[in-house]
Design an enzyme around this catalytic site. Structure first.
Site, PDB file in Angstrom:
ATOM      1  N   LYS A 131      -4.441 -37.530  22.494  1.00 30.91           N
ATOM      2  CA  LYS A 131      -5.570 -38.304  23.021  1.00 30.91           C
ATOM      3  C   LYS A 131      -6.411 -37.392  23.889  1.00 30.91           C
ATOM      4  O   LYS A 131      -5.899 -36.425  24.458  1.00 30.91           O
ATOM      5  CB  LYS A 131      -5.044 -39.462  23.885  1.00 30.91           C
ATOM      6  CG  LYS A 131      -6.057 -40.562  24.078  1.00 30.91           C
ATOM      7  CD  LYS A 131      -6.015 -41.530  22.921  1.00 30.91           C
ATOM      8  CE  LYS A 131      -7.029 -42.621  23.049  1.00 30.91           C
ATOM      9  NZ  LYS A 131      -6.783 -43.678  22.048  1.00 30.91           N
TER      10      LYS A 131
ATOM     11  N   ASP B 157     -13.007 -43.662  20.752  1.00 27.32           N
ATOM     12  CA  ASP B 157     -12.268 -44.621  21.579  1.00 27.32           C
ATOM     13  C   ASP B 157     -13.345 -45.248  22.472  1.00 27.32           C
ATOM     14  O   ASP B 157     -14.539 -45.185  22.132  1.00 27.32           O
ATOM     15  CB  ASP B 157     -11.164 -43.899  22.374  1.00 27.32           C
ATOM     16  CG  ASP B 157     -10.134 -44.872  22.959  1.00 27.32           C
ATOM     17  OD1 ASP B 157      -9.250 -45.319  22.222  1.00 27.32           O
ATOM     18  OD2 ASP B 157     -10.224 -45.217  24.164  1.00 27.32           O
TER      19      ASP B 157
END
Ligand code: GLU
Length: 447
Positions: free
Chosen positions: A128, A168
């Site tokens: 991430k 995201d």
């Protein structure tokens, strides 16, 4: 020593070694709490210190992102990429641009991503990234310069076989376009498989935009079906009004549910006739406006600026906004109002106490790593198409997504039963997700 004690001392060690990373601690705790029966069944995992290893990212990259705003002033942000685990495939996970982003948040998201990606059954590891950059109120040019500066450092860590980012919160096709363009320029390679969530004309896949929200709707539909309940005619409340929320609402409507409320950070809207998703898309995706604008076209709806969207009575609740947005008191309110199923479209939107409240009251609860896995699963389908220089139709891709969500549901459901906790999707998701990663790690030896 009994495994449960081992796991709690391991958890204490994670907290000690990673001070102040509260969201990361929360995500680790939630997984470790599920793993005692696995360690019991597979002592070889504990002997090989697999759980300690999985809690330590393979690599953490933190970098300066300098850029110049429209008024000529220099701005300095901080960028992150946490390459958490590559046992099942290249690091895979989104990039988040939000002022709240810090190392603890990126690590919690990266940690969850390992198990989520494993549950999809596809060959993707977990990672991430993000930055504490706030795109809100920034011009197109500012967003472009920020994305270019961000990629000028990040590109050296990426590659279709190494690390593959996507979007995201705060990162959609506009930001991914700027990043892919910069990657292509620096490397002189048209490496489609290095980013997913791409635009359709530059290597993107059908359904990727809709996938996370659609997947969450499919998942909750499966959860309800497992208890013999149909979604048809049920009232549904969705928090958020970003990409996940919008497409969750769209699919819920197609499946016959009635979405009565949704929210953004300024408040929430209630529309008993059913939220008009096309209007919401226009306000949020085109105009980048506020949710109160919804009343412009639908004067019979109501806008509430103080209070919680979870006060609105419903049978199905889909938290699709952000971490820890649904706490114990909201969970109690939902239970009192007769909620039957809750599925997390966002990552970790329910606090630990909220999850416990749902569990104790027999509410079917789908954790994010299962319920929102549709986005990253479709990213893996995009990688598959890029690798074969192919592109699939919307219908074919959507059918693949639907089948993947069904399979994830079945895996979680069966794993929970196998471990004597029928209906416990948290346990099922954690154990099934962990086991696949652990088997691959065990095969590789100490690396
Ligand atoms: N950010 C999304 C997630 O939380 C998608 C990641 C991806 O497609 O790589 O799963």
């Amino acid at each position: 020593m009994p495994p449960a004690a081992d796991l709690s001392s391991l958890e204490a060690e994670v907290v000690r070694r990673n001070p102040a990373e509260t969201e990361f601690h929360q995500a680790v705790r939630e997984v470790l709490e599920s793993l005692a029966p696995v360690v019991h069944k597979h002592p070889e995992y504990a002997d090989a210190k697999l759980i300690e290893t999985i809690c330590e990212p393979e690599r953490q990259i933190i970098f300066r992102v300098p850029w110049v705003d429209d008024s000529g002033e220099v701005q300095v942000n901080r960028g992150f990429r946490v390459e958490f685990n590559s046992a099942l495939g290249p690091y895979k996970g989104g990039i988040r641009f939000h002022p709240s982003v810090n190392l603890g948040i990126v690590k919690f998201l990266g940690f969850e991503q390992i198990f989520k990606n494993s549950l999809t059954g596809l060959p993707i590891g977990g990672g991430k990234g993000g930055a504490d950059f706030d795109p809100k109120g920034r011009s197109n040019g500012e967003v472009m310069r920020f994305c270019q500066s961000f990629m000028t450092e990040l590109y050296r860590h990426l590659g279709e076989y190494t690390d593959v980012p996507a979007g995201d919160v705060g990162v959609g096709s506009r930001e991914l376009g700027f990043m892919f363009g910069q990657y292509k320029r620096i490397t002189n390679r048209y490496e489609s498989g290095v980013i997913t969530g791409k635009g359709l004309v530059w290597g993107g896949a059908q359904v990727r935009t809709e996938a996370t929200g659609y997947g969450t709707a499919y998942f909750v539909n499966e959860m309800l079906a497992a208890t013999g309940t149909a979604l048809e005619g049920l009232d549904v409340v969705v928090s958020g009004s970003g990409n996940v929320a919008i497409y969750a609402m769209e699919k819920i409507r197609q499946l016959g549910g009635n979405v009565v409320a949704c929210s953004d950070s300024s408040g929430y809207v209630v529309d008993h006739k059913g939220i008009d998703v096309d209007l919401l898309k226009q306000i949020k995706e085109v105009e980048r406006g506020r949710i109160s604008d919804y009343l412009r076209e639908r004067p019979e709806a109501t806008f509430v600026s103080d209070g919680s969207v979870w006060d609105v009575p419903c049978e199905v609740a889909l938290p699709c906004a952000t971490q820890n947005e649904l706490d114990e008191s909201a969970a109690k309110k939902l239970v009192a109002n007769g909620v039957k199923a809750v599925a997390e479209g966002a990552n970790m939107p329910c606090t630990r106490e909220a999850v416990r409240t749902f569990r104790e009251n027999g509410v079917a609860f789908g954790p994010g790593k299962a319920a929102n896995a549709g986005g990253v699963a479709t990213s893996a389908l995009e990688m598959q198409q890029n690798a074969s220089r192919d592109s699939w139709t919307f219908e074919h891709t959507e059918e693949r997504l639907r089948q993947i969500m069904r399979d994830i549901h079945e895996t979680c459901h069966e794993t929970a039963e196998e471990y004597g906790r029928p209906g416990d999707y948290v346990l099922g998701a954690n154990i099934a997700g962990f086991t696949r990663v652990a088997e691959a790690m065990a095969a590789f030896g100490v690396v």
